[in-house]
Structures are given as structure tokens and as C-alpha cells.
Scaffold this motif. Structure first.
Motif, PDB file in Angstrom:
ATOM      1  N   GLY A  80       0.783  -1.237   0.000  1.00 33.83           N
ATOM      2  CA  GLY A  80       0.000   0.000   0.000  1.00 33.83           C
ATOM      3  C   GLY A  80       0.806   1.274   0.000  1.00 33.83           C
ATOM      4  O   GLY A  80       0.357   2.291   0.541  1.00 33.83           O
ATOM      5  N   MET A 109       0.831   6.525   1.625  1.00 31.53           N
ATOM      6  CA  MET A 109       0.405   5.272   2.241  1.00 31.53           C
ATOM      7  C   MET A 109      -1.105   5.192   2.192  1.00 31.53           C
ATOM      8  O   MET A 109      -1.804   6.128   2.592  1.00 31.53           O
ATOM      9  CB  MET A 109       0.888   5.185   3.686  1.00 31.53           C
ATOM     10  CG  MET A 109       0.369   3.975   4.437  1.00 31.53           C
ATOM     11  SD  MET A 109       1.003   3.873   6.131  1.00 31.53           S
ATOM     12  CE  MET A 109       2.634   3.146   5.824  1.00 31.53           C
ATOM     13  N   ARG A 110      -1.624   4.055   1.724  1.00 34.63           N
ATOM     14  CA  ARG A 110      -3.061   3.867   1.543  1.00 34.63           C
ATOM     15  C   ARG A 110      -3.578   2.886   2.599  1.00 34.63           C
ATOM     16  O   ARG A 110      -3.182   1.719   2.627  1.00 34.63           O
ATOM     17  CB  ARG A 110      -3.333   3.341   0.135  1.00 34.63           C
ATOM     18  CG  ARG A 110      -4.790   3.195  -0.228  1.00 34.63           C
ATOM     19  CD  ARG A 110      -4.912   2.841  -1.704  1.00 34.63           C
ATOM     20  NE  ARG A 110      -4.494   3.947  -2.558  1.00 34.63           N
ATOM     21  CZ  ARG A 110      -4.095   3.809  -3.833  1.00 34.63           C
ATOM     22  NH1 ARG A 110      -4.031   2.608  -4.372  1.00 34.63           N
ATOM     23  NH2 ARG A 110      -3.756   4.859  -4.541  1.00 34.63           N
ATOM     24  N   ILE A 111      -4.449   3.366   3.464  1.00 34.25           N
ATOM     25  CA  ILE A 111      -5.050   2.540   4.509  1.00 34.25           C
ATOM     26  C   ILE A 111      -6.347   1.973   3.980  1.00 34.25           C
ATOM     27  O   ILE A 111      -7.255   2.703   3.582  1.00 34.25           O
ATOM     28  CB  ILE A 111      -5.288   3.358   5.786  1.00 34.25           C
ATOM     29  CG1 ILE A 111      -3.946   3.890   6.306  1.00 34.25           C
ATOM     30  CG2 ILE A 111      -5.973   2.503   6.861  1.00 34.25           C
ATOM     31  CD1 ILE A 111      -4.091   4.912   7.409  1.00 34.25           C
ATOM     32  N   ASN A 145     -10.913   4.450   0.707  1.00 34.70           N
ATOM     33  CA  ASN A 145      -9.730   4.377   1.560  1.00 34.70           C
ATOM     34  C   ASN A 145      -9.420   5.734   2.163  1.00 34.70           C
ATOM     35  O   ASN A 145     -10.054   6.742   1.843  1.00 34.70           O
ATOM     36  CB  ASN A 145      -8.512   3.923   0.740  1.00 34.70           C
ATOM     37  CG  ASN A 145      -8.662   2.533   0.182  1.00 34.70           C
ATOM     38  OD1 ASN A 145      -8.981   1.600   0.906  1.00 34.70           O
ATOM     39  ND2 ASN A 145      -8.403   2.373  -1.110  1.00 34.70           N
ATOM     40  N   GLN A 147      -5.813   8.045   2.468  1.00 37.70           N
ATOM     41  CA  GLN A 147      -4.421   8.133   2.058  1.00 37.70           C
ATOM     42  C   GLN A 147      -3.680   9.175   2.889  1.00 37.70           C
ATOM     43  O   GLN A 147      -4.207  10.257   3.146  1.00 37.70           O
ATOM     44  CB  GLN A 147      -4.307   8.490   0.572  1.00 37.70           C
ATOM     45  CG  GLN A 147      -4.767   7.375  -0.340  1.00 37.70           C
ATOM     46  CD  GLN A 147      -4.576   7.676  -1.809  1.00 37.70           C
ATOM     47  OE1 GLN A 147      -4.793   6.801  -2.639  1.00 37.70           O
ATOM     48  NE2 GLN A 147      -4.189   8.884  -2.159  1.00 37.70           N
ATOM     49  N   THR A 170      -2.428  -1.785   5.615  1.00 33.33           N
ATOM     50  CA  THR A 170      -2.241  -1.156   4.301  1.00 33.33           C
ATOM     51  C   THR A 170      -2.015  -2.197   3.210  1.00 33.33           C
ATOM     52  O   THR A 170      -1.769  -1.830   2.058  1.00 33.33           O
ATOM     53  CB  THR A 170      -1.019  -0.218   4.324  1.00 33.33           C
ATOM     54  OG1 THR A 170       0.182  -0.993   4.486  1.00 33.33           O
ATOM     55  CG2 THR A 170      -1.114   0.781   5.465  1.00 33.33           C
ATOM     56  N   GLY A 173      -3.143  -2.568  -0.702  1.00 30.96           N
ATOM     57  CA  GLY A 173      -3.734  -1.260  -1.001  1.00 30.96           C
ATOM     58  C   GLY A 173      -3.472  -0.838  -2.431  1.00 30.96           C
ATOM     59  O   GLY A 173      -4.205  -0.038  -3.000  1.00 30.96           O
TER      60      GLY A 173
END
Length: 567
Positions: A80, A109-111, A145, A147, A170, A173
Motif C-alpha cells: 500500500g 500510504m493507503r489505509i 480508503n 491516504q 495497508t 492497497g
């Protein structure tokens, strides 16, 4: 756990002839698994989440320079993370420099929030991470999501550990994997619901995504599952979608769609004509993903999406192979669901089926901050709210309110700049990340969209019909340019003085829903970023003055309007 995957079939010569692409495309069950490009080689050598261990054991300790290029891109996508754009690089340099030259030493960073489901406690943890490690950045995305930006590799293990305390991560992602599963943001509570898809989304997330068989797909794979009559997950542009459907004999279930996607070769998803019961959704989903894995085109990255396979096979062949080779039984024929005629989003105050209420608010273009996420978590918990949802339109929804608490929460959210009664312009405008962080972008989008919404409200007040406006920083259409009423694709253009400046290619009249269509590209017509406000105001005023009735939608007017009214 779900059943183990079936062993790959050994195809007969006749079957290979039936299923192969018009030209060899690197289909695993047709052409073999010999890698045909660098990305495929890297994935075969080490696909999946093993790179997470190296982050903890090596890179977080030794720093950014210790990360080898093949982990940095593409393997970090599996956890992610993308490197973000250097701040000293303008749009002119996007097409001339490599990603390695454009990238900064920081990460997006993508949660992952499958179904858009998040609790106040989780929101507070995300907000704290944003404040401590991401320079207070946070953005809701059109895939539900959140970010963050400015992430240092040294901080990643602690971020993951904090997320794990509230059951978030993450992983997957990004990358050539099944991405986050879109779901109705009011699943389980809405009066408009046909069936609650939450159990299927949870089963896919917890029992299927953990399998090695899904760690190396030809490209990314996008899923949407919603049992809401509003069809609130943009199912027409997903790789696979399950949409709520009432079967005359079997009752509530899902209608199956495959092969949608945008980018530079947009295609609408197509119905397979089948009805799927809730408990079979994960199995059928896995079958579609396995077809993509085994027959998807891997030779060229720009043709490695499921939509190209569906276009070449057709839905009848796709259904036959899904049934015979991947599901193992005939799927039930199903009726086409009725198309929802109005707004698909959930902005405003709505009564739930249990007599309580939910409140949907719109952060402009999904932008927020870590500190604000903490405050929103506090507002929710103070009013007994245990469920919050994000949406494909970058909104935030607070569920389970007693009637006497609705006005109080709406007023508190208004003070945060989150309105339950936004203007049509602010409600319907979205943008991608743009030049601020994205290495593919040519122009600034997010701040430009916020400014455009401000100007439209100041000059026009409000509008009595939906008006989807999309600003995208490049041709890849992350902000759904081609299906917006006013789609703006970022380009470098020449202004009246001969200067190369940020601007947009204009697309008008795109739509999802009742009459899905691609936006009409105005031949040779581009607008500079500086002239964007005046242009959009002019077009909207032309529409208001020349529509045949208050009910005529913008897209319908565009189809019949003379060219000069669209310029």
C-alpha cells in the motif's frame, strides 16, 4: 477458511484455440508462465507481502537508500505504498523524466477500508498517525480508503503496529492484486437496501485475500459489492461488481457485472445475466479473479486489465468458462435490476430502517487533516456513534443517531467545514491527487478543485440538479473524468501569449446510472487552469438559460447544445 483453490486445468488444443487472445498476450493457461516483461519477472521472483518483512528488518533501520529499485517499485505497492512526487518538479517534467527521477524519499500510504467501514476508534488512530508521521495530511479516496502523505520508511513499522491495534492495515492497497472492496456506505441500515452485502465483503477480506493465489494478477483488480437500490458503488466501471437484485423466485441477491474500467481505454462493465445468492458471492468472486489470473493479458501493461479479456471473449463465453471451470455449476439466470433514477450518494439526513438516522457530509474533494479526524472521532463518540463510513464519492457518513441528536451533530460538523447540505457544486466535485504528490500528474488538481467550488458558489449560488465535475491530473482518470458531467483532463497547454501552462482537455456530458455514456470531447478545445473558473461558470449559465425545463439534465442538454454554447 474457504475451500482450497482447484488445480489449474490442462487445456485441450480445442480449448486453447477457443480461449486464446487474437495475438499472444502472455495468458498463463495458453502461453505459459515465462515472464514477458520486467514487471512479470519481478512478480514471479517475489510477489506478495514478503517485502513487509524486509521493511521491518532492513529498510526501516537502514533508511531509504537501502531499498533496492525492484522493491521500491513495484513491490511496495503490495504493502500500500508509492513514492510521492518531488516538490520541485513541475508538470512539464512528467513526460520527460523517469519515475526514479521524479520520486521523492517520502511515501503515500493507503489505509484499506473495505466497504468503507471505520469506527471512531479507528478514525482516531488514523488521525494520530497522520499528525505524528504524515505532516497532518489525510484524504478520503473514491475507493473508500484514506491516504496519507510524507511517510518516511523509518516510521512504517510503528505505523503498521498502531493500525494493527484497531484491526487495520495497508496490505494490498495497491499493486497487481484485488484492491479494496467497495461496499454500500449504509449497508445494514438503509431503507433502500435490498440485501446487506457486509458478510460477503468480510468473507472475501478475511478468508480469501490472504491466499498466495491472488498475489500475482496481470494488473490491479477492482471489486464492488452493494445490496442497495441506489447502486452506490460505481459498478459500471469496476472489474467485477455484485449489485442488489430481487429474483422473482429466489428473493434478494446480486446481479453480476464484469469488465469495467476507465483510464485511456474506458469500457463499461457488462452484465453476465446471472443472479448470485449472498453466500455464493465470495466463491463467484474468486472464480472471476482466477479467470483474470489464468487468462488475463500479461504481455503489455496497458492491456493487462480484465476489460480487454471480456471484450475479446464476450459475456457468453466468460459465463460459460466461469461456470464450467471455476464455479463448477450452472449459475442462476437473473433479471436486470432497475436503475436508480436519482442521487446515488448519501449526503444529508436520512432515516434508517430501525428508526434511527444517519448523516452524510461532504469534505470538499475528500480533503481532511489528521487533527480533524481525531475531532470527528470525538464528535461521534460523544453522541454514541459506533459506525462511520466512507463513500466512493469521498463523503463521510455517521450512522445510528437518535432523532434528537441529528441537528446537534449536523451543526458540529458544519463548524468543521463538513456540510450535510452542501451546494450541488461542492457535493458533486471530485479530483485526483494531482501534481502535489503524483508522479504521473501534469497539473494541480485538488487545490484547483477546491477553488473552483468556491468560485461556483460565489458566482452561481447553487444548482437544482446534480452536476458531476471531475478534475484529473493525467489521462488515467482516477477521478472518473469520462463519466462526469464536466470532466477535466489535465494537460500542459499553450495560453494566448504562447506560454506553456497548466490546463485541461474538456469532456462534457459523461454519466453513470440511467444513461451511462462517455463524456463528449470538444475537438481542439482546451482551457487553461487560470481560465477554468470563467469557463465552467459560462457553460453552466448557458445550460441554465437554454435547458428545455428544470428537469432537463446537464448531459441531455450537452447532446443537443450548439458547439458555441459549450466553448
Amino acid at each position: 477458511m474457504a475451500d482450497a483453490p482447484p488445480a489449474p486445468r490442462v487445456l485441450t488444443d480445442e480449448e486453447k484455440e477457443d480461449r486464446k487472445a487474437p495475438k499472444p498476450q502472455g495468458q498463463w493457461l495458453i502461453d505459459g508462465k515465462e515472464p514477458l516483461n520486467g514487471d512479470e519477472r519481478i512478480k514471479q521472483e517475489d510477489a506478495g507481502l514478503a517485502v513487509a518483512d524486509r521493511v521491518r528488518e532492513i529498510y526501516a533501520k537502514e533508511g531509504f537508500d537501502s531499498i533496492p529499485p525492484e522493491d521500491l517499485a513495484p513491490r511496495f505497492k503490495w504493502i500500500g505504498m508509492y513514492t510521492q512526487r518531488r516538490q520541485d518538479m513541475d508538470g512539464e517534467q512528467t513526460g520527460t523524466l523517469t519515475n526514479a527521477e521524479l520520486q521523492d524519499r517520502y511515501f503515500m500510504m493507503r489505509i484499506r477500508l473495505d466497504g468503507g467501514q471505520v469506527t471512531p476508534q479507528q478514525l482516531r488512530v488514523i488521525g494520530g498517525i497522520s499528525a505524528d508521521f504524515a505532516r497532518n495530511t489525510a484524504d478520503f479516496t473514491d475507493r473508500q480508503n484514506i491516504q496519507l502523505h510524507w511517510i518516511r520508511i523509518e516510521d512504517v513499522p510503528e505505523i503498521w503496529d498502531r493500525l494493527a491495534t484497531v484491526n487495520l492495515d495497508t496490505f494490498f492497497g495497491c499493486g497487481d492484486v484485488p484492491r479494496v472492496v467497495l461496499g454500500s456506505p449504509v449497508a445494514g441500515v438503509s431503507k433502500d437496501e435490498i440485501i446487506d452485502a457486509t458478510p460477503a465483503i468480510r468473507e472475501i477480506k478475511e478468508n480469501w485475500l490472504t491466499r498466495d493465489e491472488f498475489t500475482n494478477l496481470p494488473r490491479k483488480f477492482k471489486t464492488a459489492i452493494s445490496g442497495n437500490r441506489r447502486q452506490d458503488v460505481t459498478h459500471e466501471i469496476q472489474d467485477v461488481s455484485f449489485i442488489g437484485s430481487e429474483h422473482p423466485e429466489h428473493g434478494p441477491g446480486f446481479d453480476l457485472w464484469v469488465g469495467g474500467g476507465l483510464s485511456t481505454n474506458p469500457m463499461f462493465a457488462q452484465r453476465l445475466g446471472v443472479w448470485v445468492p449472498l453466500d455464493e458471492v465470495p466463491e463467484v468472486w474468486a472464480g472471476v479473479v482466477r479467470i483474470f489470473r489464468d487468462y488475463g493479458y500479461r504481455k503489455l501493461r496497458n492491456r493487462a486489465r480484465l476489460k480487454f479479456l471480456v471484450a475479446d471473449w464476450g459475456v457468453e463465453k466468460f459465463r460459460r468458462i466461469l461456470e464450467e471451470d471455476y464455479v463448477g455449476h450452472t449459475l442462476i439466470d437473473g433479471p436486470e435490476p432497475e436503475v436508480w433514477p436519482g442521487y446515488r450518494d448519501h449526503v444529508g439526513v436520512h432515516e434508517q430502517r430501525d428508526g434511527k438516522f444517519y448523516v452524510g457530509v461532504k469534505p470538499t474533494v475528500g480533503h481532511t487533516e489528521g487533527d480533524q479526524l481525531v475531532r470527528l472521532a470525538d464528535l461521534a463518540e460523544e453522541r454514541g456513534i459506533t459506525q462511520i463510513r466512507t463513500t466512493p464519492d469521498k463523503e463521510l457518513i455517521f450512522l445510528g443517531l437518535e432523532k434528537d441528536a441529528v441537528d446537534d451533530l449536523a451543526e458540529a460538523l458544519e463548524k468543521e467545514g463538513l456540510s450535510a447540505r452542501p451546494s450541488s457544486f461542492r457535493r458533486d466535485i471530485i479530483s485526483c491527487t494531482g501534481l502535489e504528490y503524483c508522479k504521473l500528474a501534469l497539473v494541480t488538481t485538488k487545490q484547483r478543485a477546491i477553488s473552483l467550488a468556491d468560485q461556483l458558489e460565489e458566482k452561481l449560488g447553487d444548482l437544482d440538479v446534480p452536476l458531476k465535475i471531475s478534475l484529473n491530473g493525467c489521462p488515467n482518470s482516477c477521478a472518473r473524468t469520462q463519466v462526469a458531467d464536466i470532466g477535466l483532463k489535465g494537460q500542459i497547454v499553450t495560453d494566448d501569449d504562447g506560454n506553456r501552462v497548466e490546463g485541461f482537455q474538456v469532456h462534457l456530458g459523461g454519466a453513470l446510472g440511467m444513461h451511462p455514456d462517455w463524456g463528449k470531447k470538444l475537438r481542439g478545445h482546451k482551457v487553461t487552469s487560470a481560465g477554468l473558473d470563467d469557463y465552467v461558470v459560462r457553460v453552466v449559465e448557458n445550460y441554465k438559460e437554454n435547458r428545455t425545463s428544470a428537469d432537463e439534465q446537464f448531459r441531455d442538454w450537452v447532446l443537443r447544445a450548439p458547439e458555441e454554447q459549450l466553448q
